[in-house]
Design an enzyme around this catalytic site. Structure first.
Site, short mmCIF file in Angstrom:
data_model
loop_
_atom_site.label_atom_id
_atom_site.label_comp_id
_atom_site.label_asym_id
_atom_site.label_seq_id
_atom_site.Cartn_x
_atom_site.Cartn_y
_atom_site.Cartn_z
N ASP A 647 0.95 -1.21 -0.23
CA ASP A 647 -0.21 0.06 -0.01
C ASP A 647 0.93 1.30 -0.07
O ASP A 647 0.52 2.28 0.67
CB ASP A 647 -1.04 0.08 1.25
N LYS A 649 1.89 4.77 -1.26
CA LYS A 649 1.46 6.11 -1.68
C LYS A 649 1.81 7.09 -0.79
O LYS A 649 2.38 6.82 0.43
CB LYS A 649 -0.07 6.05 -1.76
N ASN A 652 0.96 7.63 2.85
CA ASN A 652 1.31 6.38 3.90
C ASN A 652 3.18 6.72 4.20
O ASN A 652 3.65 5.90 4.81
CB ASN A 652 1.07 5.22 3.41
N ASP A 665 1.64 2.68 8.33
CA ASP A 665 0.28 1.90 8.00
C ASP A 665 0.51 0.46 7.47
O ASP A 665 1.03 0.43 6.30
CB ASP A 665 -0.58 2.88 6.94
N THR A 682 -4.27 0.25 -2.96
CA THR A 682 -4.95 1.80 -3.51
C THR A 682 -4.99 1.72 -4.98
O THR A 682 -3.97 1.55 -5.79
CB THR A 682 -4.07 2.84 -3.11
#
Length: 845
Positions: A647, A649, A652, A665, A682
């Site tokens: 994840d 991005k 984060n 996260d 995502t």
């Protein structure tokens, strides 16, 4: 974790009723243009009346001025972009905006031009034109309340669309210089893009219903006509027939909502057999006729533009909807309601994905047959060979590439299944190995599974390309234990040997028992750092030591409703076993009656996502190098522990008070040996293998790194589109279809494309050399022929950060934008007695 209105993503013309540039198939890359022909005057004001001594006239003028100013404030407050500013900043913005008027036919901004102004339409109409390949198309119409050029307030990029006044156009405008001189860019609030997937695995499926040949034909045709499914997964005739076999029929009464917008129970895809349905999406305060959007029969495509307050489409016999539910768990995007008594065919996510994975099952069986011929693995049981087969990773090589080098220590075993290699010893050719089709595969390096002895020979690719299945000793040991012990056990024991397959998911390391525990009762709340759908993050201060921490609070009710119990426990275990300066640390975990708590390291410099948008850092190679390097080192640490992050991005990625980067996260992170099949992440960052549901390895993280680098340099991810299915369609077509902006060209483009390879084994860090390939890439060479990027200094924290946020104290939360009104309402939790959370808390009460 950010909160607030939708994120600034710049576009040729981002409007309140949809993103025109995105509808035209172009990722938003917004920036400024001038309006030199416009007339200026303060927003909401009128020329002052000369002093006449007439008090009544003065009072009347004052009332009109006040009314006009109040109307201006109300007008600006309804602009979606400006909702990202705190309301106490709206008066300052209103006073700073100028008036600009344009005659019909005037080009307000032109595609490709630079600029530095943002416009809001007060009255009049305009059209949005996008030119692609020499052809110009009108992709949207703008009216009062719509806006364009918002990216110009944050960064300098070429316009992605042309705006032409169709009638006399009266606008408010503000320049980037004025916006930033007022400090408004620092006050903007940005919403984090939400991750999807994970969660509930237990989907209720009904027994299949018998189908007539005509019904089977209708079902098959509906799947073939669903452009979203065809663009994302491989649906050949065999798979379509098996999906049809698993489907069941349901009768739907008139007026029944088959799916409801926002519903978390979103596990099914539907094909209309008889009757009709209307598609409805919620009202967000504006109207739009959705004209110009390519619909098809897909709800997800129908809702590509802004939600409407009325039905947006009708679905009849052969129509299909709910395809996102086949990929992952996500709330429904629209309501679908029966207009009359109808019937539908239903397929659930579990059956659908199982059918997609059947090819993988065939591959696993083939891999097991290869392992049957490896002499050193004769002691393994069939179930153990299957476990190894699932852990094998495909690697691709090119001519003259060295796979194994004589004298070097080795820990990887290879099965050659395509191509030819030459085995040499002391530079003398010993043998040529050619992969066979359907027969006995060749293998080499098998003794690396036993010990770390030096390679006895060099293996070089002699064909144009070669493919091999690889397995390293660490993965073998985690699955089965040391091979040497298995061989000895087999030699000394009689009868059948019991399998030793490790099914414990790699237990996390225990917390340091020597340090003093942090009790939850000793913590005082300072303020809110972030919030999401079922979690909040708060800054906490220890009452005695005055140290501060970030407390992540998760709703137990939501966790249970979405089936995320295993994911949450997994997140805890992963955090406990990581120890990297580039990953947020976990200090304690607490369990309350309604809430689970992660007590973590506080990084008070804010999110990288908001920082880039507020400070206009997009396009800076210096910043991108620093932050990408931090992620590379975090991934290196995680992958060594067989953890896939999944994840990545900017939302984060956090900054410390010194500007150092921290990955946060771990909600979607997972221990993986071999492949995993959960579709999650995502959407803007999804890799092809995640979309296609064919299983993914840690190669998926390197794909996301390529997306991140592109976004940091350009301001938007390369495959960005109005809805997820359009993103996935672009991803499956490949990065070669994407036009790179100037800021992404050169060595950056080479690195991005080497990370965004559709074939996972061909991504740069998955090639021989591993992570070193990224560290030694041209992107990290100094263009001025000075020193290269100092990875050692970055690792030990001595490299100066390119941006240092302002953090006044350990309790300063000014770099976060969370608001109390955005805090979620946690779902009520009733203990079901399963004990799923009993091991969550560390030994601090």
């Amino acid at each position: 974790m950010g909160c607030g209105a939708s994120s600034v993503a710049g576009g040729g013309a981002k409007v309140a009723n949809g993103e025109a540039a995105q509808q035209a198939g172009k990722a938003p890359t917004e920036s400024p243009a001038s309006a030199s022909s416009g007339t200026k005057g303060e927003a909401g004001s009128k020329p002052a009346i000369k002093e006449t001594g007439d008090k009544d006239k003065l009072k009347k003028q004052a009332r009109e001025d006040n009314k006009s100013y109040t109307q201006t404030l109300a007008f600006l407050a309804n602009v979606q972009l400006l909702k990202r500013l705190p309301k106490d900043q709206h008066p300052q913005l209103a006073a700073a905006m100028d008036r600009a008027e344009f005659p019909a036919g005037h080009v307000v901004i032109k595609q490709g031009d630079p600029g530095a102004e943002f416009f809001v339409i007060k009255s009049g109409e305009a059209r949005v034109e996008v030119t692609t390949g020499g052809t110009t198309n009108t992709v949207a119409k703008l009216k009062a309340g719509d806006y364009f050029g918002e990216g110009a307030l944050l960064r300098d990029e070429p316009r992605a669309a042309t705006i032409v006044a169709e009638s006399p156009l009266n606008t408010f405008k503000i320049t980037r210089d004025k916006f930033q001189s007022l400090g408004l860019n620092d006050k903007l609030q940005f919403a984090a893009r939400k991750a999807v997937g994970g969660g509930r695995n237990r989907v209720i499926a009904k027994p299949p219903t018998e189908k007539t040949p005509e019904e089977r034909a209708l079902f098959a045709e509906a799947l073939r006509n669903n452009e979203n499914l065809q663009a994302t997964v491989t649906l050949d005739d065999d798979r379509i027939q098996r999906i049809c076999d698993a489907a069941w029929k349901e009768e739907v009464e008139e007026g029944k909502e088959l799916i409801t917008e926002g519903d978390l129970v979103a596990d099914y895809f539907y094909v209309v057999q008889e009757g009709s349905f209307e598609v409805i999406v919620s009202d967000d305060g504006d109207e739009d006729d959705a004209e110009g959007v390519q619909h098809g029969n897909s709800v997800e495509a129908l809702t590509a533009s802004k939600p409407l307050s009325k039905p947006v489409a009708e679905l009849t016999k052969g129509g299909s909807f709910g395809e996102l539910a086949l990929l992952y768990l996500v709330p429904r995007a629209a309501t679908v309601k029966a207009k009359e008594k109808s019937s539908v065919w239903v397929i659930d996510r579990t059956n659908f994905k199982s059918i997609l994975m059947k090819v993988s099952d065939k591959k696993i069986a083939e891999y097991v047959r290869h392992l049957d011929h490896v002499t050193i693995l004769e002691s393994l049981l069939q179930e153990e060979k299957k476990a190894l087969a699932q852990a094998l990773v495909e690697m691709h090589f090119t001519k003259s590439e060295i796979i194994v080098k004589q004298g070097e220590a080795g820990n990887t075993f290879y099965i050659l299944y395509d191509g030819e290699v030459i085995v040499t010893k002391d530079d003398v050719e010993q043998v040529r190995l050619t992969a066979t089709t359907g027969g006995k595969a060749q293998f080499f390096g098998e003794r690396a599974l036993l010990n770390n002895e030096a390679r006895a020979a060099t293996v070089t690719v002699s064909s144009e390309t070669a493919k091999a299945l690889a397995l390293d000793r660490d993965s073998f040991n985690m699955l089965l234990g040391p091979l040497e012990d298995i061989i000895k056990q087999n030699q000394t024991r009689t009868g059948n040997r019991t399998s030793q397959i490790n099914k414990t998911n790699m237990k996390a390391a225990a917390l340091d028992t020597e340090r003093k525990r942090i009790r939850r009762k000793d913590l005082a709340r300072i303020g809110l750092l972030g919030c999401g759908g079922f979690a909040t993050v708060e800054l906490m201060e220890h009452r005695v030591t005055k140290e501060t921490y970030a407390m992540k609070c998760l709703s137990k009710g939501y966790i249970v409703q979405t089936g995320m119990q295993d994911s949450v426990m997994n997140e805890r275990n992963i955090l406990l076993m990581t120890n990297s300066p580039f990953i947020i640390k976990l200090f304690e975990a607490y369990s309350g009656s309604q809430t689970l708590y992660f007590l973590m390291e506080a990084a008070l410099g804010g999110e990288l996502y908001a920082t880039y948008n507020r400070k206009g850092l997009h396009g800076s190679e210096k910043h991108a190098k620093y932050y990408i390097a931090g992620v590379v080192l975090a991934f290196e640490h995680l992958h060594e522990r067989h953890v896939i992050y999944r994840d990545l991005k900017p939302e984060n990625l956090l900054l410390t008070e010194h500007g150092h980067l921290k990955v946060t996260d771990m909600g979607l992170a997972k221990f993986v040996i071999g492949k995993t099949y959960t579709t999650c992440g995502t959407p803007d960052y999804f890799a092809p293998e995640v979309i296609a549901s064919i299983g993914h390895t840690n190669a998926v993280d390197w794909w996301t790194l390529g997306i991140l680098l592109y976004e940091l340099l350009s301001g938007a991810p390369p495959f960005e589109s109005p809805n997820p299915m359009q993103v996935y369609s672009k991803v499956m077509k490949g990065i070669s279809r994407i036009q790179f902006p100037k800021k992404c060209q050169g060595s950056a483009e080479v690195l991005i494309k080497s990370l965004l390879k559709k074939e996972p084994s061909e991504r740069l860090p998955m090639r021989p050399g591993g992570v070193r390939n990224v560290k030694e890439s041209e992107f990290y060479k100094d263009s001025r022929n000075k020193s290269d990027f100092d990875w050692g200094a970055h690792l030990n924290g001595t490299m100066a950060a390119p941006y240092v946020p302002v953090v006044k104290s350990k309790t300063d939360i000014a770099n976060f934008c969370a608001r109390k009104e955005d805090m979620p309402k946690f779902l009520e939790y009733t203990d079901d007695g399963s004990g799923w959370d009993q091991d969550f808390a560390t030994d601090a009460p």
